[in-house]
Design an enzyme around this catalytic site. Structure first.
Site, PDB file in Angstrom:
ATOM      1  N   HIS A  73      -8.870  19.669  -5.641  1.00 21.27           N
ATOM      2  CA  HIS A  73      -7.983  20.473  -6.494  1.00 21.27           C
ATOM      3  C   HIS A  73      -7.870  19.881  -7.892  1.00 21.27           C
ATOM      4  O   HIS A  73      -7.064  18.983  -8.130  1.00 21.27           O
ATOM      5  CB  HIS A  73      -6.595  20.538  -5.860  1.00 21.27           C
ATOM      6  CG  HIS A  73      -6.605  21.128  -4.482  1.00 21.27           C
ATOM      7  ND1 HIS A  73      -7.068  20.439  -3.378  1.00 21.27           N
ATOM      8  CD2 HIS A  73      -6.212  22.354  -4.038  1.00 21.27           C
ATOM      9  CE1 HIS A  73      -6.962  21.215  -2.308  1.00 21.27           C
ATOM     10  NE2 HIS A  73      -6.438  22.374  -2.677  1.00 21.27           N
TER      11      HIS A  73
ATOM     12  N   HIS B 282      -1.854  18.437  -2.673  1.00 22.01           N
ATOM     13  CA  HIS B 282      -3.221  18.906  -2.984  1.00 22.01           C
ATOM     14  C   HIS B 282      -3.713  18.306  -4.301  1.00 22.01           C
ATOM     15  O   HIS B 282      -4.898  18.148  -4.506  1.00 22.01           O
ATOM     16  CB  HIS B 282      -3.288  20.436  -3.016  1.00 22.01           C
ATOM     17  CG  HIS B 282      -2.361  21.080  -3.995  1.00 22.01           C
ATOM     18  ND1 HIS B 282      -1.042  21.332  -3.705  1.00 22.01           N
ATOM     19  CD2 HIS B 282      -2.549  21.512  -5.271  1.00 22.01           C
ATOM     20  CE1 HIS B 282      -0.465  21.911  -4.759  1.00 22.01           C
ATOM     21  NE2 HIS B 282      -1.361  22.023  -5.729  1.00 22.01           N
TER      22      HIS B 282
ATOM     23  N   GLY C  71       1.023  17.173   1.493  1.00 19.98           N
ATOM     24  CA  GLY C  71      -0.044  18.170   1.675  1.00 19.98           C
ATOM     25  C   GLY C  71       0.618  19.415   2.207  1.00 19.98           C
ATOM     26  O   GLY C  71       0.520  20.481   1.583  1.00 19.98           O
TER      27      GLY C  71
ATOM     28  N   ASP D 281       5.054  24.916  -7.682  1.00 23.50           N
ATOM     29  CA  ASP D 281       5.621  26.219  -7.292  1.00 23.50           C
ATOM     30  C   ASP D 281       5.664  26.353  -5.774  1.00 23.50           C
ATOM     31  O   ASP D 281       6.668  26.802  -5.215  1.00 23.50           O
ATOM     32  CB  ASP D 281       4.739  27.363  -7.843  1.00 23.50           C
ATOM     33  CG  ASP D 281       4.766  27.429  -9.365  1.00 23.50           C
ATOM     34  OD1 ASP D 281       5.837  27.691  -9.923  1.00 23.50           O
ATOM     35  OD2 ASP D 281       3.701  27.208  -9.978  1.00 23.50           O
ATOM     36  N   GLY D 282       4.569  25.975  -5.129  1.00 23.48           N
ATOM     37  CA  GLY D 282       4.497  26.109  -3.671  1.00 23.48           C
ATOM     38  C   GLY D 282       5.572  25.289  -2.980  1.00 23.48           C
ATOM     39  O   GLY D 282       6.177  25.732  -1.997  1.00 23.48           O
TER      40      GLY D 282
ATOM     41  N   ASN E 193       3.792  25.887 -13.497  1.00 24.69           N
ATOM     42  CA  ASN E 193       2.629  26.537 -14.140  1.00 24.69           C
ATOM     43  C   ASN E 193       2.499  28.000 -13.740  1.00 24.69           C
ATOM     44  O   ASN E 193       1.544  28.679 -14.132  1.00 24.69           O
ATOM     45  CB  ASN E 193       1.338  25.760 -13.844  1.00 24.69           C
ATOM     46  CG  ASN E 193       1.025  25.687 -12.372  1.00 24.69           C
ATOM     47  OD1 ASN E 193       1.467  26.516 -11.586  1.00 24.69           O
ATOM     48  ND2 ASN E 193       0.252  24.683 -11.977  1.00 24.69           N
TER      49      ASN E 193
ATOM     50  N   HIS F  64      -7.255  25.981  -9.361  1.00 22.40           N
ATOM     51  CA  HIS F  64      -6.345  25.322  -8.413  1.00 22.40           C
ATOM     52  C   HIS F  64      -7.062  24.458  -7.378  1.00 22.40           C
ATOM     53  O   HIS F  64      -6.793  23.268  -7.272  1.00 22.40           O
ATOM     54  CB  HIS F  64      -5.479  26.370  -7.693  1.00 22.40           C
ATOM     55  CG  HIS F  64      -4.905  25.861  -6.411  1.00 22.40           C
ATOM     56  ND1 HIS F  64      -3.737  25.147  -6.355  1.00 22.40           N
ATOM     57  CD2 HIS F  64      -5.371  25.910  -5.132  1.00 22.40           C
ATOM     58  CE1 HIS F  64      -3.498  24.799  -5.103  1.00 22.40           C
ATOM     59  NE2 HIS F  64      -4.476  25.253  -4.342  1.00 22.40           N
TER      60      HIS F  64
ATOM     61  N   SER G   7      27.971  18.476  20.163  1.00 21.43           N
ATOM     62  CA  SER G   7      27.105  18.872  21.274  1.00 21.43           C
ATOM     63  C   SER G   7      26.007  17.840  21.525  1.00 21.43           C
ATOM     64  O   SER G   7      25.627  17.588  22.657  1.00 21.43           O
ATOM     65  CB  SER G   7      26.430  20.204  20.968  1.00 21.43           C
ATOM     66  OG  SER G   7      27.389  21.185  20.706  1.00 21.43           O
TER      67      SER G   7
ATOM     68  N   GLU H 254      17.817  21.882  10.082  1.00 21.09           N
ATOM     69  CA  GLU H 254      17.018  21.007  10.958  1.00 21.09           C
ATOM     70  C   GLU H 254      15.758  20.488  10.255  1.00 21.09           C
ATOM     71  O   GLU H 254      15.394  19.318  10.392  1.00 21.09           O
ATOM     72  CB  GLU H 254      16.599  21.760  12.233  1.00 21.09           C
ATOM     73  CG  GLU H 254      17.739  22.185  13.128  1.00 21.09           C
ATOM     74  CD  GLU H 254      18.383  23.507  12.698  1.00 21.09           C
ATOM     75  OE1 GLU H 254      17.904  24.141  11.728  1.00 21.09           O
ATOM     76  OE2 GLU H 254      19.377  23.904  13.330  1.00 21.09           O
TER      77      GLU H 254
ATOM     78  N   ASP I 173      24.226  29.951  27.436  1.00 18.58           N
ATOM     79  CA  ASP I 173      23.756  30.306  26.091  1.00 18.58           C
ATOM     80  C   ASP I 173      22.459  31.116  26.153  1.00 18.58           C
ATOM     81  O   ASP I 173      22.073  31.780  25.192  1.00 18.58           O
ATOM     82  CB  ASP I 173      23.564  29.054  25.222  1.00 18.58           C
ATOM     83  CG  ASP I 173      24.803  28.761  24.387  1.00 18.58           C
ATOM     84  OD1 ASP I 173      25.699  29.633  24.348  1.00 18.58           O
ATOM     85  OD2 ASP I 173      24.879  27.669  23.794  1.00 18.58           O
TER      86      ASP I 173
ATOM     87  N   HIS J 146      18.205  29.895  23.670  1.00 21.92           N
ATOM     88  CA  HIS J 146      18.533  28.480  23.495  1.00 21.92           C
ATOM     89  C   HIS J 146      17.869  27.572  24.536  1.00 21.92           C
ATOM     90  O   HIS J 146      18.051  26.364  24.494  1.00 21.92           O
ATOM     91  CB  HIS J 146      20.054  28.289  23.549  1.00 21.92           C
ATOM     92  CG  HIS J 146      20.745  28.698  22.290  1.00 21.92           C
ATOM     93  ND1 HIS J 146      20.527  29.926  21.693  1.00 21.92           N
ATOM     94  CD2 HIS J 146      21.638  28.047  21.508  1.00 21.92           C
ATOM     95  CE1 HIS J 146      21.252  30.010  20.595  1.00 21.92           C
ATOM     96  NE2 HIS J 146      21.934  28.879  20.452  1.00 21.92           N
TER      97      HIS J 146
END
Ligand SMILES: Cc1ncc(C[n+]2csc(CCOP(=O)(O)OP(=O)(O)O)c2C)c(N)n1
Length: 660
Positions: A27, A67, A116, A154-155, A184, A258, A380, A407, A465, A469
């Site tokens: 890249h 990248h 990555g 951006d990613g 960019n 890219h 819990s 999470e 539940d 779950h």
């Protein structure tokens, strides 16, 4: 921009495009676009010592957009890290080269984390910044006072994990976190306008971050923004407006730059455009020396820090060294033994999540480096003890983090804390929500980090539940991940033992799967030896030469014991093997394994999860009882009956198999 600055930045650019060209993959766009920003950061701000990449008070630098790995490798080579030579750069993306396709964490190399999968680096950086604040509270501002810098693209910001991690960072006011956004506006499919119209300023300000925007090719603007962020009271986002593939006449500003080599011709044109007359991989002495001088600044900085450190009292120095070298306290073994003895005498019939709380309560005071938390399930998961002090915004004097319902962020942040050093992170959620944090858990394993995942509510045994779950395939999934120990203890003693192994595992993460429902105490004899360390062991047998071997883990061990008793009543001898950790059992010598899983007996396994994987113990003639469908919503005892996970079913099957 001074000509030397241009030379420094262009050295990164050409090492990168030439390495990508030679590898014929990689890249180039990001290194070309972010070379100016990286040069400002390394030249004026980043505190690091290539001669001792592990210096604990170094600034952390995370390339979240992995990248663009050639940007990082170029910087490491240019500033004088031993880990990356020019030969390594020429071997970019070749087998066993440190210059892998995407950066892979290696201790003492300057590669602070594996990146990555987009967004992960950002969450790691939040963990690093938190670790810095926590350590600073413990050891004082003059020992720990560094920054965490990130380059993110951006990613990175499109990924959900970035929202979780950035939001928590803002809440906690992680002021030492400085993110340099490679804004960019281009990703693989083309302009980011195809998929995003977020207002970054509003987004980050709503997280309670400080936001600045600069021209990412303007040395002064970049520098001024970083300087300003050093005194901020909030985490910092510096949006650097850059041109992807900067300098490439035909590909800059386009997705084409890219992720593919520019092509021999285009590289020639970049050379012309940026007035770089040097051969591939040849950095003129003057420029290299200038970079090396930047690298050498850290030697003095570390020396000064050492003077401060050396003046500390011996007790503080010893504790500091113990913690950063990942050593448990001297009395740790004794502590575990005391806990085992205490609970062997008490023989509690409690859920294993409660057993986990017992052991945490027993060790938390003695392990200040243990930093717990939960993704909003503290009560819990039983992760919070009476010795837990909550970490609050701008107050890191604590050992417990309320991660909120995040999470994925929690797992990525735990990786960052473990990478920083000085902290053993553990965090809880329900086993089902492994699905929400697995990408980071995989990286804990890949990097070999001591991160402890407390996953309670580990089967249909959670009951009412219901199937949304109730984990089914999750244990099998976890067991398929290399370099991860998956524990499922049967009672309080095994839970203590599994915690002990997890805390002593310095090169791999651990999952401890815990029951919601109460479990009977099943340990027969007291021994100082950690039996769970064998992975699986004989718990009970009715004859030295049994006809049947019953293998179970966690909450199903009691069902196997019931079956053993019922079989005895009809004159069938059997044995029960408790298997708290398949990974450790698989590492035992063949003779041990064959002794435990009686070679000539019939074999039945029982676990309230997918049967996938159990065939390796029961063989082609054996039977595995488990879940072949999703669960159901009902009281758990009814569910065990409904899904035939009962001792009566084991007896029935045994009789059928033996023809009795
Ligand atoms: C989680 C994840 N999804 C997808 C990818 C594949 N991928 C690599 S880079 C990228 C996006 C590139 O855009 P950007 O982040 O703006 O980087 P730039 O093009 O500016 O270098 C994608 C989708 C990835 N690496 N990680």
């Amino acid at each position: 921009m001074s000509s030397i600055f241009k030379d420094l930045a262009n050295a990164i650019r050409f090492l990168s495009v030439d390495a990508v060209q030679k590898a014929n993959s990689g890249h180039p766009g990001l290194p070309l676009g972010m070379a100016d920003v990286a040069t400002v950061l390394f030249k004026y701000y980043l505190r690091f010592n290539p001669k001792n990449p592990n210096w604990i008070n170094r600034d952390r630098f995370v390339l979240s957009s992995g990248h663009g790995s050639m940007l990082l490798y170029s910087l490491l080579y240019l500033t004088g890290y031993k880990s990356v030579s020019i030969k390594d750069i020429k071997n970019f993306r070749q087998i066993n080269s440190i210059c892998a396709g995407h950066p892979e964490y290696k201790k003492n190399s300057g590669i602070e984390t594996t990146t990555g999968p987009l967004g992960q680096g950002l969450s790691n950086a939040v963990g690093m910044a938190m670790a810095e604040e926590i350590m600073k509270k413990k050891f004082g501002l003059n020992l720990i006072n560094h920054k965490t810098y990130v380059i993110a693209s951006d990613g990175d910001f499109m990924e959900g994990i970035s929202h979780e991690a950035m939001s928590l960072a803002g809440h906690l006011k992680l002021k030492n976190l400085i993110v340099l956004f490679d804004n960019n506006k281009t990703s693989i499919d083309g302009s980011t306008s195809l998929a995003v119209s977020d207002n970054y300023k509003k987004r980050f300000e709503s997280y309670n971050w400080s936001f600045q925007e600069v021209n990412g090719h303007n040395e002064k603007q970049i520098s001024k923004a970083i300087k300003k962020s050093l005194n901020s009271k909030k985490p910092n986002l510096i949006s650097c407006k850059t041109i992807i593939g900067y300098g490439s006449p035909n590909k800059s500003g386009k997705a084409a730059s890219h992720g593919a080599p520019l092509g021999e011709n285009e590289v020639k044109l970049v050379r012309k455009k940026l007035k770089w007359k040097h051969e591939p991989f040849k950095i003129p002495k003057k420029i290299l020396n200038e970079w090396r001088k930047i690298g050498e600044k850290g030697i003095l900085q570390e020396k000064k820090w050492n003077t401060i450190y050396n003046k500390k009292r011996k007790k503080i120095k010893d504790e500091f060294l113990r913690i950063i070298n990942n050593k448990l306290p001297k009395n740790f073994d004794k502590l575990i033994e005391e806990q085992k003895k205490k609970f062997f005498d008490l023989k509690p019939n409690v859920a294993s999540r409660q057993s986990s709380a017992f052991i945490l309560e027993g060790i938390t005071k003695n392990l200040p480096e243990l930093i717990g938390g939960s993704a909003d399930l503290s009560g819990s998961n039983n992760t919070k003890t009476k010795y837990s002090t909550i970490i609050k915004p701008s107050n890191f004097n604590g050992n417990y983090i309320h991660y909120g319902v995040r999470e994925h962020g929690m797992a990525g942040i735990m990786n960052g804390m473990a990478l920083h050093g000085g902290i053993i992170p553990y965090g809880g959620t329900f086993l089902i929500f492994l699905d929400y944090c697995k990408p980071s858990l995989r990286l804990s394993a890949f990097m070999g980090l001591k991160v402890i995942y407390i996953f309670s509510h580990d089967s249909i045994g959670l009951g009412e539940d219901g199937p949304t779950h109730q984990p089914i395939e999750h244990l099998a999934h976890l067991r398929a991940i290399p370099k991860l120990n998956v524990f499922r203890p049967a009672d309080t003693i095994e839970t203590i033992e599994c915690w002990e192994i997890a805390l002593k595992s310095s090169t791999n993460p651990s999952v401890i799967a815990l029951s919601r429902q109460k479990l009977p105490f099943v340990t027969e004899v007291f021994t100082k030896k950690n039996m769970s360390n064998l992975g699986g062991y004989e718990l009970k047998k009715t004859n030295p030469d049994p006809e049947v071997t019953l293998i179970a883990s966690g909450s199903e061990v009691q069902i196997a014991i019931d079956a053993l008793n019922k079989l005895k009543n009809i004159n069938i001898d059997s044995k029960v093997v408790s298997m708290p950790c398949q990974e450790l059992f698989d590492k035992q010598p063949k003779e041990y394994k064959e002794k435990v899983i009686e070679k000539n007996s019939i074999k039945i396994s029982i676990e309230a999860g997918s049967i996938f994987g159990w065939e390796k113990y029961v063989g082609s003639e054996g039977v595995s009882l488990g879940m072949k469908s999703f669960g159901k919503s009902a009281p758990y005892k009814e569910l065990y009956e409904h899904f035939n996970l009962t001792s009566d079913n084991i007896v029935k099957l045994t009789r059928k198999m033996l023809g009795k």
